[in-house]
Design an enzyme around this catalytic site. Structure first.
Site, PDB file in Angstrom:
ATOM      1  N   CYS A   1      10.688  30.366 -37.023  1.00  7.55           N
ATOM      2  CA  CYS A   1      10.762  31.386 -38.069  1.00  7.55           C
ATOM      3  C   CYS A   1       9.513  31.374 -38.943  1.00  7.55           C
ATOM      4  O   CYS A   1       9.182  32.379 -39.577  1.00  7.55           O
ATOM      5  CB  CYS A   1      12.004  31.184 -38.931  1.00  7.55           C
ATOM      6  SG  CYS A   1      12.060  29.604 -39.815  1.00  7.55           S
TER       7      CYS A   1
ATOM      8  N   GLN B   1      13.033  19.329 -38.794  1.00  9.33           N
ATOM      9  CA  GLN B   1      13.464  20.304 -37.788  1.00  9.33           C
ATOM     10  C   GLN B   1      12.307  20.739 -36.896  1.00  9.33           C
ATOM     11  O   GLN B   1      12.482  20.956 -35.695  1.00  9.33           O
ATOM     12  CB  GLN B   1      14.079  21.518 -38.482  1.00  9.33           C
ATOM     13  CG  GLN B   1      14.730  22.501 -37.503  1.00  9.33           C
ATOM     14  CD  GLN B   1      15.399  23.665 -38.221  1.00  9.33           C
ATOM     15  OE1 GLN B   1      15.232  23.850 -39.418  1.00  9.33           O
ATOM     16  NE2 GLN B   1      16.155  24.446 -37.480  1.00  9.33           N
TER      17      GLN B   1
ATOM     18  N   GLN C   1      11.760  21.340 -32.715  1.00 11.40           N
ATOM     19  CA  GLN C   1      11.300  22.614 -32.170  1.00 11.40           C
ATOM     20  C   GLN C   1      10.039  22.430 -31.337  1.00 11.40           C
ATOM     21  O   GLN C   1       9.850  23.083 -30.308  1.00 11.40           O
ATOM     22  CB  GLN C   1      11.047  23.594 -33.317  1.00 11.40           C
ATOM     23  CG  GLN C   1      12.322  23.993 -34.051  1.00 11.40           C
ATOM     24  CD  GLN C   1      12.049  24.711 -35.364  1.00 11.40           C
ATOM     25  OE1 GLN C   1      11.039  24.455 -36.036  1.00 11.40           O
ATOM     26  NE2 GLN C   1      12.946  25.599 -35.750  1.00 11.40           N
TER      27      GLN C   1
ATOM     28  N   ALA D   1      25.482  30.409 -34.734  1.00 12.23           N
ATOM     29  CA  ALA D   1      26.061  29.064 -34.653  1.00 12.23           C
ATOM     30  C   ALA D   1      25.008  28.043 -34.231  1.00 12.23           C
ATOM     31  O   ALA D   1      25.336  26.992 -33.692  1.00 12.23           O
ATOM     32  CB  ALA D   1      27.229  29.052 -33.673  1.00 12.23           C
TER      33      ALA D   1
ATOM     34  N   ILE E   1      22.167  27.507 -38.975  1.00 12.24           N
ATOM     35  CA  ILE E   1      23.458  27.892 -39.540  1.00 12.24           C
ATOM     36  C   ILE E   1      24.340  26.667 -39.752  1.00 12.24           C
ATOM     37  O   ILE E   1      25.049  26.544 -40.759  1.00 12.24           O
ATOM     38  CB  ILE E   1      24.161  28.913 -38.622  1.00 12.24           C
ATOM     39  CG1 ILE E   1      23.477  30.279 -38.740  1.00 12.24           C
ATOM     40  CG2 ILE E   1      25.643  29.037 -38.986  1.00 12.24           C
ATOM     41  CD1 ILE E   1      23.565  30.925 -40.116  1.00 12.24           C
TER      42      ILE E   1
END
Length: 417
Positions: free
Chosen positions: A50, A112, A116, A186, A190
């Site tokens: 993102c 995170q 990724q 999901a 989230i």
């Protein structure tokens, strides 16, 4: 071929540009496989989240990367050029080390991105995009990330995007315990958001997902209920807070659906957090008077809290990264020498064997061994010295001095000699 990184991130491009250049997870393998078929590109990997889209490659000419990126996203190069950074060699290595360690993230020190990055490497590996250079680069990046996190406090007191969403909601509503919260999607993001909101004990929590079974699994973790994403337009009005992060390439919440929901709610406000890139919510929704819509870029100021307190950790991490960048570039440089070293050794071996065969033939004929050895040593030394002596004699005046210095250095020659 040279190591090169071409990319953009949340600091160089707004979300409206990033979403145009984003790659869905299922696109990565095909994209990498296509990249490495282009003339002038050797190895390739793509990182798309993102907050960033980055191409890592070994190239002869960086323009091939730019042309491919623009074409793959159906854009013109001039449309995206102002937002891109171009990082060659050492800068490329240093950058990916900072990314892996969480120093280049919106949330300083977040973990995170490392997951990724590992996912992107696996996709590139499966697509045949990784060779010795990029594989070495990413393995070093994972090692750097581990060292930074174990030796510095870079991840201490960080405010994640999920925590920031809760903080913003608490600014708008007196008590989240009185509210209904809807999570759309999901995935990992989230799940993190749901965990943070669950800590505030909302009146109701619901998960909407395309795959009902996956939504039910997350709902069970947080003590909520679930419904299929297809029911969203008819259910939206029931929720005070909506957090969405899906992999959809098109918005799943349109202006009309939100207008109808606001009307059904008698204009009670809705707080919406869109963490997806490309965005899940049409941007026009943010203009509605009773909707508070935040994207990942809007959360930037909240998640940057605590950076000043961790400046010492940043400096310590950067010192580790600089050292590791030096180590990697030395390794990369040594790898570049391997073909030349191998060729030099092969040539010397050919000369040795040729002279040895000649000497053995002379000995077989009964020649004096001392004379044969003398001839062997003289011939071998002449052949080994032929190339450097010829280069010295044939060099033009502009390169003569440099060549002399090089030969003296290689053969450890000193003035007194």
């Amino acid at each position: 071929m040279a190591l090169f990184t071409l990319g953009l991130n949340y600091e160089t491009a707004p979300i409206s540009v990033r979403e145009k250049l984003a790659f869905a997870q299922h696109e990565l393998g095909t994209a990498v496989a296509e990249l490495v078929t282009i003339h002038g590109i050797g190895e390739a990997a793509i990182v798309s989240t993102c907050n960033r889209t980055e191409l890592y490659a070994t190239v002869k000419d960086e323009t091939s990367l730019l042309s491919w990126l623009a074409k793959s996203r159906q854009l013109q190069p001039e449309e995206i050029t102002p937002y891109l950074y171009r990082l060659p060699d050492r800068d490329a290595a240093r950058h990916v080390f900072r990314v892996a360690a969480g120093l280049d993230s919106m949330v300083l020190g977040e973990t995170q991105i490392l997951g990724q990055l590992k996912d992107a490497v696996r996709e590139a590996q499966d697509a045949g995009g990784l060779g010795p250079s990029l594989n070495g680069l990413f393995q070093k990046a994972f090692s750097v990330a581990k060292e930074v996190r174990s030796q510095t406090a870079i991840g201490a007191n960080s405010v994640s995007l999920a925590a920031a969403a809760v903080k913003l909601a608490e600014r708008l509503f007196p008590d989240i315990a009185d509210l209904n919260v809807l999570f759309i999607g999901a995935g990992e993001m989230i799940e993190l958001c749901a965990t943070h909101f669950a800590g505030r004990k909302p009146r109701r929590m619901t998960v909407a997902n395309r795959t009902l079974e996956r939504g039910q699994a997350l709902a069970a973790q947080i003590g909520g209920d679930t419904f299929a994403l297809s029911e969203l337009p008819n259910r939206l009005a029931q929720y005070d807070i909506v957090v969405t992060s899906t992999a959809s390439q098109l918005p799943i919440i349109g202006l009309g659906a939100v207008e109808r929901a606001i009307k059904a709610r008698k204009h009670r406000p809705i707080f919406m957090v869109d963490l997806a890139v490309p965005r899940d919510v049409e941007p026009e929704v943010g203009a509605l008077p009773d909707v508070y819509l935040y994207t990942v870029d809007d959360l930037a100021e909240v998640v940057r809290q605590g950076r000043a307190e961790r400046q010492q950790a940043v400096e310590e991490a950067d010192a580790i990264i600089e050292r590791c960048t030096d180590e990697f570039m030395q390794w990369l440089g040594n790898r570049a020498l391997v073909p030349t070293i191998r060729a030099l050794k092969d040539q010397a071996e050919r000369l040795r064997r040729h002279e040895l065969e000649r000497a053995n033939k002379l000995l077989a004929k009964g020649e004096d061994p001392a004379a044969v050895l003398e001839s062997l040593s003289l011939s071998l030394s002449n052949k080994l010295l032929h190339a450097p002596l010829a280069a010295l004699n044939q060099a033009n005046s502009g390169h003569h001095a440099n060549l002399i210095d090089t030969v003296r250095h290689l053969y450890h020659l000193h003035d007194e000699e």
